[in-house]
Scaffold this motif. Structure first.
Motif, PDB file in Angstrom:
ATOM      1  N   VAL A 398       0.775  -1.126  -0.053  1.00 55.66           N
ATOM      2  CA  VAL A 398       0.083  -0.053   0.033  1.00 55.66           C
ATOM      3  C   VAL A 398       0.899   1.357   0.053  1.00 55.66           C
ATOM      4  O   VAL A 398       2.158   1.178   0.284  1.00 55.66           O
ATOM      5  CB  VAL A 398      -0.773   0.111   1.354  1.00 55.66           C
ATOM      6  CG1 VAL A 398      -1.813  -1.176   1.287  1.00 55.66           C
ATOM      7  CG2 VAL A 398      -0.195   0.110   2.467  1.00 55.66           C
ATOM      8  N   SER A 399       0.500   2.493  -0.042  1.00 50.40           N
ATOM      9  CA  SER A 399       1.103   3.698  -0.201  1.00 50.40           C
ATOM     10  C   SER A 399       1.535   3.899   1.063  1.00 50.40           C
ATOM     11  O   SER A 399       0.957   3.467   2.174  1.00 50.40           O
ATOM     12  CB  SER A 399       0.261   4.785  -0.719  1.00 50.40           C
ATOM     13  OG  SER A 399      -0.983   4.892   0.162  1.00 50.40           O
ATOM     14  N   GLU A 400       2.536   4.748   1.058  1.00 52.60           N
ATOM     15  CA  GLU A 400       3.028   5.103   2.402  1.00 52.60           C
ATOM     16  C   GLU A 400       2.091   5.753   3.385  1.00 52.60           C
ATOM     17  O   GLU A 400       1.924   5.527   4.719  1.00 52.60           O
ATOM     18  CB  GLU A 400       4.273   6.185   2.675  1.00 52.60           C
ATOM     19  CG  GLU A 400       5.200   6.408   3.722  1.00 52.60           C
ATOM     20  CD  GLU A 400       6.202   7.149   3.722  1.00 52.60           C
ATOM     21  OE1 GLU A 400       6.861   7.998   4.374  1.00 52.60           O
ATOM     22  OE2 GLU A 400       6.976   6.709   2.806  1.00 52.60           O
ATOM     23  N   ASP A 401       1.317   6.763   2.886  1.00 54.39           N
ATOM     24  CA  ASP A 401       0.097   7.347   3.552  1.00 54.39           C
ATOM     25  C   ASP A 401      -0.978   6.385   3.901  1.00 54.39           C
ATOM     26  O   ASP A 401      -1.260   6.508   5.116  1.00 54.39           O
ATOM     27  CB  ASP A 401      -0.520   8.486   2.374  1.00 54.39           C
ATOM     28  CG  ASP A 401       0.213   9.524   2.106  1.00 54.39           C
ATOM     29  OD1 ASP A 401       1.398   9.780   2.860  1.00 54.39           O
ATOM     30  OD2 ASP A 401      -0.175  10.475   1.236  1.00 54.39           O
ATOM     31  N   ASP A 402      -1.160   5.343   3.173  1.00 52.40           N
ATOM     32  CA  ASP A 402      -2.465   4.435   3.764  1.00 52.40           C
ATOM     33  C   ASP A 402      -1.607   3.580   4.730  1.00 52.40           C
ATOM     34  O   ASP A 402      -2.397   3.285   5.811  1.00 52.40           O
ATOM     35  CB  ASP A 402      -2.687   3.547   2.594  1.00 52.40           C
ATOM     36  CG  ASP A 402      -3.598   4.265   1.495  1.00 52.40           C
ATOM     37  OD1 ASP A 402      -4.229   5.308   2.071  1.00 52.40           O
ATOM     38  OD2 ASP A 402      -3.585   3.840   0.577  1.00 52.40           O
ATOM     39  N   GLU A 403      -0.492   3.175   4.771  1.00 53.17           N
ATOM     40  CA  GLU A 403       0.410   2.581   5.836  1.00 53.17           C
ATOM     41  C   GLU A 403       0.072   3.181   7.178  1.00 53.17           C
ATOM     42  O   GLU A 403      -0.226   2.717   8.268  1.00 53.17           O
ATOM     43  CB  GLU A 403       1.623   2.022   5.646  1.00 53.17           C
ATOM     44  CG  GLU A 403       2.451   1.090   6.365  1.00 53.17           C
ATOM     45  CD  GLU A 403       3.781   0.864   6.062  1.00 53.17           C
ATOM     46  OE1 GLU A 403       4.613   0.566   7.020  1.00 53.17           O
ATOM     47  OE2 GLU A 403       3.966   0.799   4.915  1.00 53.17           O
ATOM     48  N   VAL A 404       0.558   4.526   7.042  1.00 55.70           N
ATOM     49  CA  VAL A 404       0.855   5.443   8.167  1.00 55.70           C
ATOM     50  C   VAL A 404      -0.679   5.603   8.892  1.00 55.70           C
ATOM     51  O   VAL A 404      -1.130   5.827   9.951  1.00 55.70           O
ATOM     52  CB  VAL A 404       1.414   6.593   8.114  1.00 55.70           C
ATOM     53  CG1 VAL A 404       1.356   7.531   9.120  1.00 55.70           C
ATOM     54  CG2 VAL A 404       2.853   6.516   7.727  1.00 55.70           C
ATOM     55  N   ALA A 405      -1.530   5.886   8.065  1.00 55.26           N
ATOM     56  CA  ALA A 405      -3.088   6.344   8.443  1.00 55.26           C
ATOM     57  C   ALA A 405      -3.777   4.962   8.734  1.00 55.26           C
ATOM     58  O   ALA A 405      -4.686   4.851   9.895  1.00 55.26           O
ATOM     59  CB  ALA A 405      -3.846   6.809   7.145  1.00 55.26           C
ATOM     60  N   GLY A 406      -3.363   3.810   8.435  1.00 54.67           N
ATOM     61  CA  GLY A 406      -4.062   2.453   8.663  1.00 54.67           C
ATOM     62  C   GLY A 406      -4.649   1.852   7.557  1.00 54.67           C
ATOM     63  O   GLY A 406      -5.565   2.276   6.662  1.00 54.67           O
ATOM     64  N   ILE A 407      -4.025   0.487   7.567  1.00 56.53           N
ATOM     65  CA  ILE A 407      -4.303  -0.352   6.325  1.00 56.53           C
ATOM     66  C   ILE A 407      -5.750  -0.712   6.352  1.00 56.53           C
ATOM     67  O   ILE A 407      -6.493  -1.209   5.320  1.00 56.53           O
ATOM     68  CB  ILE A 407      -3.293  -1.370   6.188  1.00 56.53           C
ATOM     69  CG1 ILE A 407      -3.564  -2.074   4.876  1.00 56.53           C
ATOM     70  CG2 ILE A 407      -3.559  -2.392   7.409  1.00 56.53           C
ATOM     71  CD1 ILE A 407      -2.420  -3.165   4.520  1.00 56.53           C
ATOM     72  N   HIS A 412     -10.166  -1.905   3.605  1.00 56.24           N
ATOM     73  CA  HIS A 412     -11.336  -2.705   3.987  1.00 56.24           C
ATOM     74  C   HIS A 412     -12.539  -1.753   4.309  1.00 56.24           C
ATOM     75  O   HIS A 412     -13.830  -2.376   4.515  1.00 56.24           O
ATOM     76  CB  HIS A 412     -11.115  -3.872   5.144  1.00 56.24           C
ATOM     77  CG  HIS A 412     -10.032  -4.708   5.012  1.00 56.24           C
ATOM     78  ND1 HIS A 412     -10.310  -5.497   3.913  1.00 56.24           N
ATOM     79  CD2 HIS A 412      -8.794  -4.732   5.344  1.00 56.24           C
ATOM     80  CE1 HIS A 412      -9.071  -6.360   3.964  1.00 56.24           C
ATOM     81  NE2 HIS A 412      -8.053  -5.838   4.738  1.00 56.24           N
ATOM     82  N   ALA A 413     -12.108  -0.348   4.167  1.00 51.39           N
ATOM     83  CA  ALA A 413     -12.978   0.584   4.554  1.00 51.39           C
ATOM     84  C   ALA A 413     -13.965   0.258   5.827  1.00 51.39           C
ATOM     85  O   ALA A 413     -14.915   0.658   6.133  1.00 51.39           O
ATOM     86  CB  ALA A 413     -14.010   0.668   3.359  1.00 51.39           C
ATOM     87  N   GLU A 414     -13.146  -0.362   6.849  1.00 49.78           N
ATOM     88  CA  GLU A 414     -13.765  -0.598   7.946  1.00 49.78           C
ATOM     89  C   GLU A 414     -12.441  -0.452   9.208  1.00 49.78           C
ATOM     90  O   GLU A 414     -11.489  -0.278   8.783  1.00 49.78           O
ATOM     91  CB  GLU A 414     -14.245  -1.927   8.416  1.00 49.78           C
ATOM     92  CG  GLU A 414     -15.245  -2.382   7.195  1.00 49.78           C
ATOM     93  CD  GLU A 414     -15.419  -4.050   7.373  1.00 49.78           C
ATOM     94  OE1 GLU A 414     -16.843  -4.221   7.400  1.00 49.78           O
ATOM     95  OE2 GLU A 414     -14.381  -4.744   7.046  1.00 49.78           O
ATOM     96  N   THR A 415     -12.924  -0.370  10.584  1.00 50.11           N
ATOM     97  CA  THR A 415     -12.054  -0.131  11.447  1.00 50.11           C
ATOM     98  C   THR A 415     -12.621  -1.243  12.713  1.00 50.11           C
ATOM     99  O   THR A 415     -13.578  -1.789  12.618  1.00 50.11           O
ATOM    100  CB  THR A 415     -11.874   0.926  12.226  1.00 50.11           C
ATOM    101  OG1 THR A 415     -13.403   1.432  12.674  1.00 50.11           O
ATOM    102  CG2 THR A 415     -11.535   2.258  11.335  1.00 50.11           C
ATOM    103  N   ALA A 416     -11.411  -1.930  13.253  1.00 54.15           N
ATOM    104  CA  ALA A 416     -11.915  -2.833  14.059  1.00 54.15           C
ATOM    105  C   ALA A 416     -12.851  -2.421  15.341  1.00 54.15           C
ATOM    106  O   ALA A 416     -13.646  -3.303  15.726  1.00 54.15           O
ATOM    107  CB  ALA A 416     -10.607  -3.518  14.685  1.00 54.15           C
ATOM    108  N   TYR A 417     -12.575  -1.397  15.747  1.00 52.21           N
ATOM    109  CA  TYR A 417     -13.272  -0.851  17.096  1.00 52.21           C
ATOM    110  C   TYR A 417     -13.684   0.587  16.670  1.00 52.21           C
ATOM    111  O   TYR A 417     -13.288   1.395  16.303  1.00 52.21           O
ATOM    112  CB  TYR A 417     -12.327  -0.561  18.158  1.00 52.21           C
ATOM    113  CG  TYR A 417     -11.512  -2.113  18.419  1.00 52.21           C
ATOM    114  CD1 TYR A 417     -12.305  -3.044  19.060  1.00 52.21           C
ATOM    115  CD2 TYR A 417      -9.992  -2.062  17.904  1.00 52.21           C
ATOM    116  CE1 TYR A 417     -11.410  -4.138  19.389  1.00 52.21           C
ATOM    117  CE2 TYR A 417      -9.520  -3.318  18.157  1.00 52.21           C
ATOM    118  CZ  TYR A 417      -9.975  -4.330  18.802  1.00 52.21           C
ATOM    119  OH  TYR A 417      -9.445  -5.524  19.144  1.00 52.21           O
TER     120      TYR A 417
END
Length: 446
Positions: A398-407, A412-417
């Motif tokens: 993934v891009s560096e920005d996506d890695e830093v912001a959260g994969i 997946h357009a979701e977050t775990a919590y």
């Protein structure tokens, strides 16, 4: 794995053995969700779902490939001691419900589904080394290609009748070479291609949920009894029972050895260490448990727990970013468990082979070396080539920005919590009387 022995031909179905093997298959299937929780708890919050999905997607992809051609490549009629093929196994079109697996009292379908669960979890093991930075589409493609090019042929080498390691006499009861060395070497090959995470050795990358890690480790330990004891395919000669007992013993010894090392080296007994030590013991006893006696299982487990605990730190020394210690636990543990057969084989389990410490020479040790290093080299090189080709076509990272912001959000357009409705500190402060809110604000600013 039981196909590595010769049994008298059986002609009648055993309902007991069939039921037992179906239960073992379900236990091994449960290990993949268990692995997902184990890995999922070890990553940071922003990568939790991605880590879970990297294991779960293997359940889908590998199942379909196994039915279409994987079972045929792994367990079909041998060709040149390298690969198998039987047209009856393609799509399972030529398998009848009453057909028994050669020399055993279980249906071919039961053997095929049991082996399928091994094929599913092996690429899932690799995912732990790649946490935080791999495109999900690239990972899915890698799983499909790796299973085809690496896992299916290696399974034939080790367990398929006519496979070169099988014929040489390499002992691998349930997957030290075919599963753990295979996955660990693949992990190393891929991370050497894709590089380190952003912030490796600089930013804190601690596990976000140790309870999840412990839950995952517990599920793995539970499922591993099916993984190991089931690999004798229900034969009623006591070897499966020996493997069951040795699985428990070695796992306990490894966990204790890891914790002692951790206390002496770092000054604390950690839950992560307990979970990792248990998995190291499970890995190491997987190839050896049918060949060693219970005292040998203690030795195998303790050695693996100690040396794997030491090995996980090598990534900082050599600079490869193995996110969740797949190399340190699965590769090193698999190598140790496989090679220690040459020293601790008792001659009273799955075969009459005796290791060096039980009156035998080094003949079996050299056979084990051949199997270990051939699988390691093939998987390492093939996996690196596959990762390189994917990276140069659709891109692995993934891009560096996506890695830093959260994969999780990026892929997946979701977050775990979701804490938005949990009534956190900010909402309480906002509704508090002005003097209280002002005091809270000053405290935060300070």
């Amino acid at each position: 794995m039981a196909p590595a022995i010769t049994l008298a031909a059986e002609t009648e179905l055993s309902a007991a053995n069939t039921g037992f093997m179906l239960i073992c298959s379900a236990l091994v299937m449960l290990m993949t969700p268990g692995l997902a929780f184990f890995y999922g708890g070890m990553v940071r919050v922003k990568s939790t779902l991605n880590m879970l999905m990297m294991s779960f997607i293997s359940l889908g992809i590998v199942t379909i490939l196994w039915v279409l051609y994987g079972f045929s490549l792994a367990f079909g009629t041998d060709s040149g001691s390298i690969i198998g093929w039987s047209s009856d196994y393609v799509g399972f079109t030529g398998i009848g419900t009453a057909d028994l697996w050669s020399g055993y009292t279980i249906p071919v379908y039961v053997f095929a589904v049991f082996q399928l669960m091994f094929a599913i979890i092996t690429p899932a093991l690799i995912s732990g080394a790649l946490a935080d930075r791999v495109k999900f589409t690239a990972w899915a493609l890698f799983v499909a290609l790796w299973a085809t090019v690496v896992y299916f042929p290696v399974a034939h080498w080790v367990w398929g009748t006519g496979g070169w390691a099988f014929e040489l006499g390499v002992i691998d009861f349930a997957g030290g070479t075919a599963v753990h060395i295979n996955a660990g070497a693949a992990a190393l090959g891929v991370i050497l291609v894709i590089g380190k995470r952003v912030g490796f050795k600089k930013d804190p990358m601690r596990p976000h949920s140790l309870p999840l890690v412990m839950l995952g480790a517990g599920l793995l330990w539970f499922g591993w009894f099916g993984f190991n004891a089931g690999s004798w395919l229900g034969n009623d000669d006591g070897v499966g029972a020996l493997m069951f007992v040795n699985t428990q013993i070695a796992t306990a010894a490894a966990m204790l050895a890891w914790l002692v090392y951790e206390k002496l080296r770092h000054g604390a007994f950690t839950t992560l260490g307990a979970a990792s030590g248990a998995v190291a013991g499970l890995v190491a006893i997987t190839p050896a448990g049918g060949a060693v006696d219970p005292l040998g299982a203690i030795a195998v487990g303790a050695i693996a727990g100690l040396l794997c605990a030491m090995a996980v730190g090598l990534k900082y020394k050599f600079g490869y970013d193995d996110s969740l210690d797949v190399v340190g636990v699965h590769l090193v543990g698999g190598v140790l468990g496989s090679l220690l057969i040459g020293f601790f084989a008792s001659g009273k389990g799955q075969s009459e082979v005796e290791g060096l410490f039980y009156g035998g020479g080094l003949e079996q040790f050299w056979k084990q070396c051949a199997g270990v290093f051939a699988v390691l080299a093939y998987s390492l090189v093939a996996s690196a080539i596959l990762a390189f080709l994917i990276d140069k076509t659709i891109g692995m990272r993934v891009s560096e920005d996506d890695e830093v912001a959260g994969i999780d959000q990026a892929e997946h357009a979701e977050t775990a919590y979701d804490f938005s409705g949990a009534g956190g500190g900010a909402s309480r402060t906002a509704s508090a009387p002005a003097p209280v809110a002002e005091a809270a604000s000053k405290k935060v600013d300070a």
